[in-house]
Design a protein around this motif. Structure first.
Motif, mmCIF file in Angstrom:
data_model
loop_
_atom_site.group_PDB
_atom_site.id
_atom_site.type_symbol
_atom_site.label_atom_id
_atom_site.label_comp_id
_atom_site.label_asym_id
_atom_site.label_seq_id
_atom_site.Cartn_x
_atom_site.Cartn_y
_atom_site.Cartn_z
ATOM 1 N N PRO A 16 2.118 -4.334 3.066
ATOM 2 C CA PRO A 16 1.320 -3.665 2.429
ATOM 3 C C PRO A 16 -0.097 -4.585 1.714
ATOM 4 N N THR A 41 -6.786 1.070 7.445
ATOM 5 C CA THR A 41 -6.671 1.040 5.454
ATOM 6 C C THR A 41 -5.583 3.277 6.115
ATOM 7 N N ASP A 42 -4.901 3.145 4.518
ATOM 8 C CA ASP A 42 -3.977 4.330 5.216
ATOM 9 C C ASP A 42 -4.895 5.440 4.696
ATOM 10 N N ASP A 43 -4.410 6.702 5.744
ATOM 11 C CA ASP A 43 -5.550 7.851 6.109
ATOM 12 C C ASP A 43 -5.604 8.751 4.493
ATOM 13 N N GLU A 45 -5.238 7.300 1.750
ATOM 14 C CA GLU A 45 -4.999 5.983 0.190
ATOM 15 C C GLU A 45 -6.684 5.244 0.854
ATOM 16 N N ARG A 48 -5.225 1.401 0.347
ATOM 17 C CA ARG A 48 -4.127 0.542 0.983
ATOM 18 C C ARG A 48 -4.662 0.651 1.737
ATOM 19 N N SER A 50 -2.169 -1.620 5.383
ATOM 20 C CA SER A 50 -1.015 -2.083 5.993
ATOM 21 C C SER A 50 -1.217 -3.836 7.043
#
Length: 86
Positions: A16, A41-43, A45, A48, A50
Motif C-alpha cells: 500500500p 489508484t484506489d477508486d 481515495e 492511495r 496498491s
C-alpha cells in the motif's frame, strides 16, 4: 517525503502506498506509466495506490524502480505546485 510505502504484517507482494497532499496522484501515475511502471489508484481515495510486485516478471533492478518512483514523484509535486499557484 510525499510518499509512504507500507507493507502488510504477514507479508505480501502488494504494498500500500499513500501519496502526500503535495503530490498530484494523476500526474504521478501517468509519470510512472511513461516509465513502464503500472500502478492503480484506489477508486474511493486517489491518494492511495496498491503496488503489486511480481518478482518472476520483474525485469528491472530495484535501483531502476526506485529511480522511476523518484522521477515520477518529483514531476507530480512540481505539477501540483504549478496548479496551486495558478
Amino acid at each position: 517525503e510525499g510518499i509512504t510505502v507500507q507493507r502488510f504484517r504477514n507479508g505480501s507482494n502488494i504494498f500500500p502506498i499513500t501519496l502526500g497532499p503535495e503530490v498530484g496522484a494523476e500526474v504521478f501515475v501517468a509519470a510512472l506509466r511513461r516509465r513502464s511502471v503500472f500502478v492503480y489508484t484506489d477508486d474511493h481515495e486517489p491518494s492511495r495506490i496498491s503496488l503489486t510486485v511480481n518478482p518472476t516478471m520483474l525485469r528491472r533492478s530495484t535501483e531502476e524502480l526506485v529511480e522511476a518512483f523518484r522521477e515520477a514523484l518529483s514531476e507530480s509535486v512540481k505539477a501540483a505546485a504549478r496548479s496551486h499557484a495558478g
